[in-house]
Design a protein around this motif. Structure first.
Motif, PDB file in Angstrom:
ATOM      1  N   MET A 122       0.824  -1.204   0.000  1.00 12.48           N
ATOM      2  CA  MET A 122       0.000   0.000   0.000  1.00 12.48           C
ATOM      3  C   MET A 122       0.861   1.258   0.000  1.00 12.48           C
ATOM      4  SD  MET A 122      -3.238  -0.614   2.435  1.00 12.48           S
ATOM      5  CE  MET A 122      -3.058  -2.106   3.367  1.00 12.48           C
ATOM      6  N   THR A 123       1.944   1.220   0.756  1.00 13.83           N
ATOM      7  CA  THR A 123       2.854   2.361   0.792  1.00 13.83           C
ATOM      8  C   THR A 123       3.476   2.588  -0.581  1.00 13.83           C
ATOM      9  OG1 THR A 123       3.341   1.863   3.103  1.00 13.83           O
ATOM     10  CG2 THR A 123       4.848   3.340   1.977  1.00 13.83           C
ATOM     11  N   GLY A 124       3.855   1.524  -1.245  1.00 14.28           N
ATOM     12  CA  GLY A 124       4.411   1.640  -2.589  1.00 14.28           C
ATOM     13  C   GLY A 124       3.416   2.211  -3.579  1.00 14.28           C
ATOM     14  N   ILE A 125       2.171   1.795  -3.471  1.00 18.17           N
ATOM     15  CA  ILE A 125       1.133   2.307  -4.367  1.00 18.17           C
ATOM     16  C   ILE A 125       0.909   3.790  -4.133  1.00 18.17           C
ATOM     17  CG2 ILE A 125      -1.340   2.178  -4.875  1.00 18.17           C
ATOM     18  CD1 ILE A 125      -1.090  -0.866  -4.371  1.00 18.17           C
ATOM     19  N   VAL A 126       0.875   4.203  -2.870  1.00 22.89           N
ATOM     20  CA  VAL A 126       0.692   5.624  -2.551  1.00 22.89           C
ATOM     21  C   VAL A 126       1.853   6.442  -3.104  1.00 22.89           C
ATOM     22  CG1 VAL A 126       0.628   7.282  -0.650  1.00 22.89           C
ATOM     23  CG2 VAL A 126      -0.774   5.232  -0.555  1.00 22.89           C
ATOM     24  N   CYS A 127       3.077   5.965  -2.895  1.00 27.21           N
ATOM     25  CA  CYS A 127       4.254   6.707  -3.380  1.00 27.21           C
ATOM     26  C   CYS A 127       4.273   6.784  -4.900  1.00 27.21           C
ATOM     27  CB  CYS A 127       5.533   6.060  -2.861  1.00 27.21           C
ATOM     28  SG  CYS A 127       5.771   6.228  -1.091  1.00 27.21           S
ATOM     29  N   PHE A 128       3.964   5.680  -5.556  1.00 26.63           N
ATOM     30  CA  PHE A 128       3.965   5.669  -7.017  1.00 26.63           C
ATOM     31  C   PHE A 128       2.870   6.578  -7.568  1.00 26.63           C
ATOM     32  CE2 PHE A 128       3.062   3.671 -11.184  1.00 26.63           C
ATOM     33  CZ  PHE A 128       4.311   3.844 -11.739  1.00 26.63           C
ATOM     34  N   SER A 129       1.700   6.566  -6.951  1.00 32.71           N
ATOM     35  CA  SER A 129       0.613   7.436  -7.392  1.00 32.71           C
ATOM     36  C   SER A 129       0.978   8.904  -7.230  1.00 32.71           C
ATOM     37  CB  SER A 129      -0.659   7.141  -6.600  1.00 32.71           C
ATOM     38  OG  SER A 129      -1.045   5.809  -6.774  1.00 32.71           O
ATOM     39  N   PHE A 130       1.629   9.239  -6.115  1.00 32.88           N
ATOM     40  CA  PHE A 130       2.026  10.623  -5.911  1.00 32.88           C
ATOM     41  C   PHE A 130       3.120  11.026  -6.889  1.00 32.88           C
ATOM     42  CE2 PHE A 130       4.068  14.114  -3.488  1.00 32.88           C
ATOM     43  CZ  PHE A 130       2.978  14.965  -3.485  1.00 32.88           C
ATOM     44  N   ALA A 131       4.002  10.092  -7.246  1.00 31.69           N
ATOM     45  CA  ALA A 131       5.028  10.388  -8.245  1.00 31.69           C
ATOM     46  C   ALA A 131       4.389  10.678  -9.604  1.00 31.69           C
ATOM     47  CB  ALA A 131       6.008   9.221  -8.357  1.00 31.69           C
ATOM     48  N   ILE A 132       3.354   9.944  -9.946  1.00 33.10           N
ATOM     49  CA  ILE A 132       2.636  10.207 -11.191  1.00 33.10           C
ATOM     50  C   ILE A 132       1.978  11.586 -11.140  1.00 33.10           C
ATOM     51  CG2 ILE A 132       0.646   9.508 -12.590  1.00 33.10           C
ATOM     52  CD1 ILE A 132       1.365   6.606 -11.877  1.00 33.10           C
ATOM     53  N   PHE A 133       1.383  11.926 -10.008  1.00 26.74           N
ATOM     54  CA  PHE A 133       0.760  13.237  -9.833  1.00 26.74           C
ATOM     55  C   PHE A 133       1.783  14.355 -10.021  1.00 26.74           C
ATOM     56  CE2 PHE A 133      -0.063  16.712  -6.823  1.00 26.74           C
ATOM     57  CZ  PHE A 133      -1.231  17.218  -7.374  1.00 26.74           C
ATOM     58  N   ILE A 134       2.958  14.205  -9.413  1.00 27.50           N
ATOM     59  CA  ILE A 134       4.005  15.223  -9.530  1.00 27.50           C
ATOM     60  C   ILE A 134       4.497  15.317 -10.976  1.00 27.50           C
ATOM     61  CG2 ILE A 134       6.342  15.844  -8.799  1.00 27.50           C
ATOM     62  CD1 ILE A 134       4.229  16.347  -6.690  1.00 27.50           C
ATOM     63  N   ALA A 135       4.669  14.167 -11.632  1.00 26.29           N
ATOM     64  CA  ALA A 135       5.120  14.177 -13.019  1.00 26.29           C
ATOM     65  C   ALA A 135       4.117  14.894 -13.921  1.00 26.29           C
ATOM     66  CB  ALA A 135       5.345  12.752 -13.509  1.00 26.29           C
ATOM     67  N   LEU A 136       2.833  14.655 -13.706  1.00 22.80           N
ATOM     68  CA  LEU A 136       1.820  15.343 -14.508  1.00 22.80           C
ATOM     69  C   LEU A 136       1.783  16.828 -14.216  1.00 22.80           C
ATOM     70  CD1 LEU A 136      -1.079  12.744 -14.414  1.00 22.80           C
ATOM     71  CD2 LEU A 136       0.342  13.368 -16.364  1.00 22.80           C
ATOM     72  N   ARG A 137       2.017  17.196 -12.980  1.00 23.97           N
ATOM     73  CA  ARG A 137       2.069  18.625 -12.619  1.00 23.97           C
ATOM     74  C   ARG A 137       3.237  19.304 -13.344  1.00 23.97           C
ATOM     75  NH1 ARG A 137       0.370  21.821  -8.106  1.00 23.97           N
ATOM     76  NH2 ARG A 137      -1.376  20.385  -8.146  1.00 23.97           N
ATOM     77  N   ILE A 138       4.396  18.662 -13.354  1.00 23.46           N
ATOM     78  CA  ILE A 138       5.569  19.224 -14.048  1.00 23.46           C
ATOM     79  C   ILE A 138       5.310  19.280 -15.549  1.00 23.46           C
ATOM     80  CG2 ILE A 138       7.998  18.805 -14.597  1.00 23.46           C
ATOM     81  CD1 ILE A 138       8.248  17.636 -11.750  1.00 23.46           C
ATOM     82  N   TYR A 139       4.716  18.231 -16.101  1.00 22.07           N
ATOM     83  CA  TYR A 139       4.409  18.200 -17.531  1.00 22.07           C
ATOM     84  C   TYR A 139       3.478  19.343 -17.916  1.00 22.07           C
ATOM     85  CZ  TYR A 139       2.425  16.608 -21.941  1.00 22.07           C
ATOM     86  OH  TYR A 139       1.991  16.550 -23.223  1.00 22.07           O
ATOM     87  N   ASN A 140       2.442  19.560 -17.126  1.00 19.07           N
ATOM     88  CA  ASN A 140       1.501  20.650 -17.429  1.00 19.07           C
ATOM     89  C   ASN A 140       2.162  22.011 -17.324  1.00 19.07           C
ATOM     90  OD1 ASN A 140      -0.716  19.096 -18.061  1.00 19.07           O
ATOM     91  ND2 ASN A 140      -1.399  18.966 -15.935  1.00 19.07           N
ATOM     92  N   ALA A 141       3.048  22.181 -16.367  1.00 12.59           N
ATOM     93  CA  ALA A 141       3.750  23.466 -16.224  1.00 12.59           C
ATOM     94  C   ALA A 141       4.667  23.715 -17.426  1.00 12.59           C
ATOM     95  CB  ALA A 141       4.558  23.474 -14.935  1.00 12.59           C
ATOM     96  N   GLU A 142       5.378  22.694 -17.861  1.00 14.89           N
ATOM     97  CA  GLU A 142       6.251  22.844 -19.021  1.00 14.89           C
ATOM     98  C   GLU A 142       5.445  23.079 -20.294  1.00 14.89           C
ATOM     99  OE1 GLU A 142       9.585  23.053 -19.173  1.00 14.89           O
ATOM    100  OE2 GLU A 142       9.535  23.036 -16.985  1.00 14.89           O
ATOM    101  N   LEU A 143       4.324  22.395 -20.428  1.00 14.42           N
ATOM    102  CA  LEU A 143       3.468  22.590 -21.597  1.00 14.42           C
ATOM    103  C   LEU A 143       2.895  24.001 -21.634  1.00 14.42           C
ATOM    104  CD1 LEU A 143       2.313  21.074 -24.027  1.00 14.42           C
ATOM    105  CD2 LEU A 143       0.375  20.443 -22.602  1.00 14.42           C
ATOM    106  N   ALA A 144       2.551  24.532 -20.483  1.00  9.97           N
ATOM    107  CA  ALA A 144       2.055  25.912 -20.418  1.00  9.97           C
ATOM    108  C   ALA A 144       3.144  26.897 -20.804  1.00  9.97           C
ATOM    109  CB  ALA A 144       1.543  26.215 -19.015  1.00  9.97           C
ATOM    110  N   LYS A 145       4.396  26.641 -20.426  1.00 10.35           N
ATOM    111  CA  LYS A 145       5.517  27.510 -20.825  1.00 10.35           C
ATOM    112  C   LYS A 145       5.705  27.484 -22.339  1.00 10.35           C
ATOM    113  CE  LYS A 145       8.430  27.114 -16.733  1.00 10.35           C
ATOM    114  NZ  LYS A 145       9.723  26.592 -16.257  1.00 10.35           N
ATOM    115  N   ILE A 146       5.646  26.312 -22.916  1.00  7.73           N
ATOM    116  CA  ILE A 146       5.837  26.176 -24.364  1.00  7.73           C
ATOM    117  C   ILE A 146       4.727  26.908 -25.112  1.00  7.73           C
ATOM    118  CG2 ILE A 146       5.812  24.533 -26.275  1.00  7.73           C
ATOM    119  CD1 ILE A 146       7.232  22.555 -24.386  1.00  7.73           C
TER     120      ILE A 146
END
Length: 63
Positions: free
Chosen positions: A35-59
């Motif tokens: 369960m801890t691994g799933i929570v960490c992996f899900s949050f990593a996906i959330f952070i990656a999507l947040r960074i992706y959206n920020a970079e896409l907005a800059k472009i």
């Protein structure tokens, strides 16, 4: 700021609670490590999507 403390602290608290619960005899039969691994992996996906959206907005702003 890409990540807000109000988003990180609940996830960090949940991870710490799951890790602490792993050592409690009453709930040691539960798959808390998984369960801890799933929570960490899900949050990593959330952070990656947040960074992706920020970079896409800059472009898009540069165009």
């Amino acid at each position: 700021m890409l990540v807000r403390f109000s988003e990180v602290l609940p996830v960090l608290g949940l991870v710490l609670a799951l890790l602490a619960a792993k050592h409690v005899p009453l709930v040691n039969q539960l798959p808390l490590s998984q369960m801890t691994g799933i929570v960490c992996f899900s949050f990593a996906i959330f952070i990656a999507l947040r960074i992706y959206n920020a970079e896409l907005a800059k472009i898009r702003a540069e165009e």
